[in-house]
Design an enzyme around this catalytic site. Sequence first.
Site, PDB file in Angstrom:
ATOM      1  CB  CYS A   1      23.359  37.595  -0.150  1.00  0.00           C
ATOM      2  SG  CYS A   1      22.354  38.849   0.662  1.00  0.00           S
TER       3      CYS A   1
ATOM      4  CB  SER B   1      21.783  40.350  -3.492  1.00  0.00           C
ATOM      5  OG  SER B   1      21.933  41.667  -3.021  1.00  0.00           O
TER       6      SER B   1
ATOM      7  CG  ASN C   1      29.854  37.389   0.267  1.00  0.00           C
ATOM      8  OD1 ASN C   1      29.341  38.366  -0.285  1.00  0.00           O
ATOM      9  ND2 ASN C   1      29.408  36.930   1.422  1.00  0.00           N
TER      10      ASN C   1
ATOM     11  CG  HIS D   1      24.094  46.085  -4.683  1.00  0.00           C
ATOM     12  ND1 HIS D   1      23.576  44.814  -4.838  1.00  0.00           N
ATOM     13  CD2 HIS D   1      24.152  46.301  -3.343  1.00  0.00           C
ATOM     14  CE1 HIS D   1      23.324  44.294  -3.650  1.00  0.00           C
ATOM     15  NE2 HIS D   1      23.683  45.162  -2.726  1.00  0.00           N
TER      16      HIS D   1
END
Length: 288
Positions: A170, A192, A202, A232
């Site tokens: 990701c 993502s 992250n 998202h």
Amino acid sequence: MKQYLELVNEILKDGEKREDRTNTGTISKFGVQKRYDLREGFPLLTTKKVFYKAIFHEMLWFIKGDTNIKYLVENNVKIWNEWPYENFKKSSEFNNETLQEFVERLKNDNEFCNKWGDLGPVYGKQWRDFGGIDQFAKLINDIKKNPFSRRHIVSAWNPAEVDNMLLPPCHSFWQVYVSKDGWLDLQLYQRSGDVFLGVPFNIASYALLMELIAKECNLKARYFVHTIGDAHIYLNHLEQINEQLKRKPLPLCKIKINSEKSIFDIAFEDIEIEGYESHAKITGEVAV
């Protein structure tokens, strides 16, 4: 961290409802960017309690080039458990074991762990062995020898091996920038981003990476620039997200690296967080 709450509000305001691979459904916005100034403190989310020990263990696991979750489960880090478990459930060896039973077997059965605990050629493999290239060691060496280069790049996205990964990366590509007055900046491109569960991890993970690289290269960490492709919010996280929006961000904590060891030898015990205060923990189901 107001930047994180701004990101949440942007997605809720401008995002579109979409179906997704997990069949959970999301509200998604494409192409968002936030900037975090590490001089103001370590960007560990305060509007919910974050298990930062898991973040630190995972980053050290990446740097070691490891792809088997044995080290993580031995240190009570659960963030990767579901993917090898789902893979195991598809096999003829599956005998209705629960996720917890699967994890306990990984801890206690080396042969089983070697077979079922590996995620494939994910982050650590690509950082340390991308087609035979140790990108991470090269990056460190290049920063020291040629700090103003525009080629300080590490990629976890390897098209030749992505189909062999239990979860394609990701956070897939990052670049380091060194200023003339000794500051180190890092920009991450994340294809993502699960904004409730993943993105807080992250942010702190790459902030830690910046601090480690800066110390190794005798620099000072400054800006973390976080660029996300598909940012998202899963529909089953909306209640939790709205609860966070009601909470006021608290002052940021500090991070200390208490070792003069090489970045390749840093251990969990060498990393210290000072003054972390947060609102209460908020849980949510991971979409696999």
